[in-house]
Design a protein around this motif. Structure first.
Motif, PDB file in Angstrom:
ATOM      1  N   ASP A 211      -2.802  -0.410  -7.690  1.00 29.45           N
ATOM      2  CA  ASP A 211      -2.980   0.949  -7.135  1.00 29.45           C
ATOM      3  C   ASP A 211      -4.548   1.269  -6.730  1.00 29.45           C
ATOM      4  O   ASP A 211      -4.708   2.374  -6.153  1.00 29.45           O
ATOM      5  CB  ASP A 211      -2.537   1.853  -8.222  1.00 29.45           C
ATOM      6  CG  ASP A 211      -3.136   1.366  -9.600  1.00 29.45           C
ATOM      7  OD1 ASP A 211      -3.422   0.395  -9.804  1.00 29.45           O
ATOM      8  OD2 ASP A 211      -3.209   2.528 -10.255  1.00 29.45           O
TER       9      ASP A 211
ATOM     10  N   ASN B 189       7.059   3.938 -12.359  1.00 31.61           N
ATOM     11  CA  ASN B 189       6.450   2.879 -12.888  1.00 31.61           C
ATOM     12  C   ASN B 189       6.031   3.108 -14.367  1.00 31.61           C
ATOM     13  O   ASN B 189       5.275   3.313 -14.952  1.00 31.61           O
ATOM     14  CB  ASN B 189       4.808   2.900 -12.308  1.00 31.61           C
ATOM     15  CG  ASN B 189       3.828   1.742 -12.460  1.00 31.61           C
ATOM     16  OD1 ASN B 189       4.219   0.721 -12.304  1.00 31.61           O
ATOM     17  ND2 ASN B 189       2.630   2.185 -13.249  1.00 31.61           N
TER      18      ASN B 189
ATOM     19  N   ARG C 216       0.735  -1.125  -0.182  1.00 26.35           N
ATOM     20  CA  ARG C 216       0.185   0.095   0.065  1.00 26.35           C
ATOM     21  C   ARG C 216       0.923   1.267   0.055  1.00 26.35           C
ATOM     22  O   ARG C 216       0.549   2.373  -0.725  1.00 26.35           O
ATOM     23  CB  ARG C 216      -0.909   0.086   1.333  1.00 26.35           C
ATOM     24  CG  ARG C 216      -1.927   1.048   1.339  1.00 26.35           C
ATOM     25  CD  ARG C 216      -2.942   1.178   0.091  1.00 26.35           C
ATOM     26  NE  ARG C 216      -3.548   2.350   0.150  1.00 26.35           N
ATOM     27  CZ  ARG C 216      -3.401   3.497  -0.134  1.00 26.35           C
ATOM     28  NH1 ARG C 216      -2.273   3.565  -1.016  1.00 26.35           N
ATOM     29  NH2 ARG C 216      -4.123   4.410  -0.365  1.00 26.35           N
TER      30      ARG C 216
ATOM     31  N   ALA D 206       2.382   6.878  -7.118  1.00 24.50           N
ATOM     32  CA  ALA D 206       1.557   7.867  -7.318  1.00 24.50           C
ATOM     33  C   ALA D 206       2.109   9.293  -7.501  1.00 24.50           C
ATOM     34  O   ALA D 206       1.863  10.145  -8.134  1.00 24.50           O
ATOM     35  CB  ALA D 206       0.255   7.878  -6.559  1.00 24.50           C
TER      36      ALA D 206
ATOM     37  N   CYS E 177       3.934   1.445  -1.355  1.00 23.36           N
ATOM     38  CA  CYS E 177       4.493   1.574  -2.776  1.00 23.36           C
ATOM     39  C   CYS E 177       3.719   1.959  -3.860  1.00 23.36           C
ATOM     40  O   CYS E 177       4.014   2.954  -4.493  1.00 23.36           O
ATOM     41  CB  CYS E 177       4.910   0.127  -3.160  1.00 23.36           C
ATOM     42  SG  CYS E 177       6.584  -0.411  -2.495  1.00 23.36           S
ATOM     43  N   THR E 178       2.230   1.374  -3.580  1.00 23.98           N
ATOM     44  CA  THR E 178       1.351   2.231  -4.641  1.00 23.98           C
ATOM     45  C   THR E 178       1.192   3.767  -4.427  1.00 23.98           C
ATOM     46  O   THR E 178       1.105   4.535  -5.217  1.00 23.98           O
ATOM     47  CB  THR E 178      -0.188   1.598  -4.422  1.00 23.98           C
ATOM     48  OG1 THR E 178      -0.592   1.515  -3.262  1.00 23.98           O
ATOM     49  CG2 THR E 178       0.196   0.060  -4.976  1.00 23.98           C
ATOM     50  N   ALA E 179       1.335   4.260  -3.245  1.00 25.75           N
ATOM     51  CA  ALA E 179       0.925   5.501  -2.916  1.00 25.75           C
ATOM     52  C   ALA E 179       2.289   6.309  -3.290  1.00 25.75           C
ATOM     53  O   ALA E 179       2.284   7.435  -3.727  1.00 25.75           O
ATOM     54  CB  ALA E 179       0.815   6.011  -1.369  1.00 25.75           C
TER      55      ALA E 179
ATOM     56  N   SER F 294      -1.481   2.041 -14.883  1.00 25.78           N
ATOM     57  CA  SER F 294      -1.766   1.158 -13.892  1.00 25.78           C
ATOM     58  C   SER F 294      -0.624   0.631 -13.104  1.00 25.78           C
ATOM     59  O   SER F 294       0.326   0.447 -13.791  1.00 25.78           O
ATOM     60  CB  SER F 294      -2.928   0.211 -14.226  1.00 25.78           C
ATOM     61  OG  SER F 294      -3.816   0.656 -14.626  1.00 25.78           O
ATOM     62  N   VAL F 295      -0.552   0.314 -11.948  1.00 27.87           N
ATOM     63  CA  VAL F 295       0.656  -0.445 -11.069  1.00 27.87           C
ATOM     64  C   VAL F 295      -0.120  -1.940 -10.947  1.00 27.87           C
ATOM     65  O   VAL F 295      -0.934  -2.143 -10.526  1.00 27.87           O
ATOM     66  CB  VAL F 295       0.526   0.091  -9.674  1.00 27.87           C
ATOM     67  CG1 VAL F 295       1.697  -0.471  -8.999  1.00 27.87           C
ATOM     68  CG2 VAL F 295       0.963   1.661  -9.867  1.00 27.87           C
TER      69      VAL F 295
ATOM     70  N   GLU G  62      -3.623  -4.234 -11.095  1.00 26.96           N
ATOM     71  CA  GLU G  62      -4.345  -2.924 -10.413  1.00 26.96           C
ATOM     72  C   GLU G  62      -4.294  -2.730  -8.974  1.00 26.96           C
ATOM     73  O   GLU G  62      -5.022  -2.554  -8.333  1.00 26.96           O
ATOM     74  CB  GLU G  62      -5.926  -2.899 -11.020  1.00 26.96           C
ATOM     75  CG  GLU G  62      -6.204  -3.480 -12.256  1.00 26.96           C
ATOM     76  CD  GLU G  62      -5.839  -2.302 -13.159  1.00 26.96           C
ATOM     77  OE1 GLU G  62      -5.739  -1.269 -12.767  1.00 26.96           O
ATOM     78  OE2 GLU G  62      -5.725  -2.571 -14.461  1.00 26.96           O
TER      79      GLU G  62
END
Length: 485
Positions: A368, A331, A318, A325, A320-322, A346-347, A366
Motif C-alpha cells: 500500500d 484486509n 495498485r 484503503a 487493489c491497494t486503493a 498494512s497491505v 508494504e
C-alpha cells in the motif's frame, strides 16, 4: 551420535554431529531432495551439503563445520524433523590440512577443534571470518568448492584417495529443481555436464541430451555415477519378464500414489483448512478494460525501451491497494478464539505464481506504500526467484490479501479459494475482445471478468460488492484512482 570407523583413535580428532537446523517461519520438518556430499568427502565451513525441500521453499543447507564427512542420516526422499541428526563431520589437524589444500579460495580453515557436537550453529575449524550460518545466503563465508578429495573409510583404516572420474569443481550450476529431479531419476551426474546456458548454467535440454547419449554400459541411457563407489564393479540383474509384466499390471490396476508432502502437501493443507474454517462467498463482475490497456501502453511508451514494462498485474495491484484503503474490512483476519476481527495496518499483497514445483504465493511487503513502478519491480524480482526456486520462507508468508491472475491460463473466470488466514482474494480472468455496449452502441472492447471471494465473517455482501465495484470502476476508468491522490 553416529561415528564412522577411523574417526577416533587420536585425542585431537573430534567427530561433530550437524543437526537439521531450524529453517525459520515455524517449519518443523524438511524432505531430503539431494545429497551434495558423500561419506568421505572433505568439506569446508559454510559449504552446502544437502538440498532440502520444506513446505515453503527449496533450500541448500550449509555445514558449519570443516572436516571429513563420516556419516549421513536419511536417504533422498526421506523427511527429517528439525533437530534430528543430518550428518557427522570429523575435524582435526590432519583433516584440516586436507581441507586447506583442497579448498583454496574458501573461508580460512584451521586445524583446531570446534564447538560441542550439540551446537549446530557454531563454527568449528574455521577462523573468525566464517559465519557458521545454516542457510545459504545468510552467511559471510566466501565461495567454496563443492567436492573435495575423497578418502575411503574401511575397517577402521583411512586409506588413500579413491580413483574417480574428473568431476566439476565448485557448485553445480543448476537452478531449476525440475532439472535436478530429471537428472536424478535418469542417473545423470550433473557434475559431468557442461551447461549450454548463460555462464555454464545446466538446462533441461542438457540433461535430456545426456539421457539420449548412449553410455558405456550400452543401455542407451546415461549410466548412474556413484562417486563413492567409482572403483567397485556394478552388476545389473534383470527381473524375469513375466514377473515384471505382472508387477506392471498390478500397479496399473491399483493406480499410482503421489505423496502429499513438501510444498504440495503444505498447499493441500492450507486449501483444505480454508474450506473447513472460512465461510466464503464469491461475487463477480465483467469490466471493460480497454481504457486500462490504453493507459498501460501510454505509460510504457513514455518510459522508453530501457525501462521494464509495466505489467497488467502491477496496475491491478495498485487498484487493489486503493480499494483496500476504502474497504479495510477485507484486509483483515479472524481470531475465533477471541471472537474478534483483526484489521491489519498494512497491505502485504500476495500473488499466485505457477512454477515447476507447483503453485506458490510470493508476498509484496508494504504494497500500500508502493508506486506502480515499485510494485512492478517487486513482481519481477519475486517471480524470477519463484521460478528458480530461490524464494525464502519469509517471502512466502505473511500475506494479508491475494491477487490471482488466472487469465494467464487462458480462462475467463474462477471461484478462488481464500489463502488462509486472509479474508479475501481477487481473481482476474483473461482480457479478450468481446461485444460490449459502449456509449450506447455495440462495439468490440477489451473485457475482463473479476471475481472476489471473501470471508463472510469479516463483512457482508454490501462491502464486498462495493470493493469489487470500485475495482471495476478503476479498470474501466483509470482516472478514478486520481481522486484519492
Amino acid at each position: 551420535m553416529a561415528i564412522a570407523s577411523g574417526a577416533s583413535g587420536a585425542s585431537d580428532v573430534n567427530c561433530l554431529e550437524f543437526k537439521l537446523p531450524d529453517l525459520g517461519e515455524g517449519l518443523t520438518e524438511a524432505e531430503i531432495v539431494r545429497w551434495l556430499v558423500e561419506i568421505g568427502d572433505v568439506v569446508a565451513v559454510d559449504q552446502p551439503v544437502v538440498e532440502v525441500e520444506t513446505a515453503k521453499a527449496l533450500v541448500e543447507v550449509p555445514c558449519p563445520y570443516a572436516g571429513m564427512v563420516t556419516a549421513r542420516f536419511g536417504e533422498e526422499g526421506a523427511e527429517l524433523p528439525v533437530g534430528s541428526p543430518l550428518l557427522t563431520v570429523t575435524v582435526g589437524p590432519e583433516v584440516g590440512a586436507d581441507t586447506g589444500r583442497s579448498a583454496s579460495g574458501a573461508s580460512g580453515v584451521s586445524g583446531t577443534g570446534a564447538a560441542g557436537a550439540g551446537d549446530s550453529a557454531g563454527a568449528s575449524g574455521a577462523d573468525d571470518d566464517s559465519s557458521g550460518n545454516v542457510l545459504v545466503g545468510y552467511g559471510t563465508g566466501g565461495a567454496v568448492v563443492a567436492r573435495r578429495r575423497r578418502v575411503r573409510v574401511t575397517g577402521g583404516t583411512r586409506t588413500g584417495p579413491v580413483p574417480q572420474p574428473a568431476l566439476r569443481a565448485g557448485p553445480v550450476p543448476v537452478i531449476s529443481p525440475l532439472v535436478r529431479r530429471l537428472a536424478r531419476e535418469h542417473g545423470v551426474d550433473l557434475r559431468e555436464l557442461a551447461g549450454s546456458g548463460p555462464d555454464g548454467l545446466i538446462l533441461r535440454s542438457d540433461v535430456e541430451q545426456a539421457i539420449r547419449t548412449p553410455a558405456a554400459d550400452g543401455t542407451g541411457r546415461a549410466a548412474p555415477v556413484d562417486a563413492g563407489r567409482a572403483s567397485e564393479p556394478v552388476t545389473a540383474v534383470a527381473a524375469p519378464i513375466s514377473a515384471t509384466a505382472t508387477a506392471t499390471a498390478t500397479a496399473a490396476a491399483a493406480g499410482s500414489r503421489v505423496p502429499l508432502r513438501g510444498m504440495r502437501g503444505a498447499v493441500a493443507e492450507k486449501l483444505a483448512r480454508s474450506r473447513r474454517e472460512i465461510p466464503d462467498a464469491t461475487c463477480w463482475v465483467d469490466a471493460d478494460a480497454t481504457a486500462l490497456m490504453a493507459a498501460r501502453a501510454a505509460m510504457n511508451a513514455a518510459a522508453g525501451p530501457a525501462v521494464p514494462k509495466i505489467s497488467v498485474l502491477a496496475l491491478l495491484a495498485r487498484v487493489c491497494t486503493a480499494a483496500l484503503a476504502r474497504f479495510p474490512e477485507l484486509n483483515s483476519t479472524v481470531d475465533m478464539e477471541a471472537r474478534e476481527i483483526v484489521r491489519l495496518p498494512s497491505v502485504h499483497l500476495g500473488f499466485a505464481a505457477q512454477t515447476e514445483r507447483g503453485l506458490v504465493v510470493p508476498v509484496v511487503r508494504e504494497a500500500d506504500g508502493r508506486t506502480t513502478e515499485s510494485l512492478n519491480e517487486e513482481f519481477i524480482r519475486l517471480t524470477e526467484a519463484a521460478r528458480s526456486g530461490a524464494l525464502t520462507p519469509a517471502e512466502l508468508t505473511g500475506g494479508t490479501f491475494t491477487l490471482n491472475n488466472y487469465g494467464v491460463f487462458g480462462v475467463d473466470g474462477s471461484t478462488p479459494i481464500i489463502n488462509h488466514p486472509e479474508a479475501a482474494m481477487l481473481g482476474v480472468g483473461r482480457i479478450v475482445p468481446k461485444p460490449w455496449v459502449h456509449e450506447g452502441e455495440l462495439a468490440v472492447r477489451q473485457v475482463v471478468q473479476l471475481s472476489l471471494t471473501f470471508d463472510h465473517r469479516v463483512c457482508d455482501g454490501g462491502t464486498a460488492g462495493g470493493f469489487l465495484r470500485y475495482v471495476a470502476d478503476c479498470v474501466e476508468q483509470p482516472a478514478v484512482l486520481l481522486r484519492g491522490v
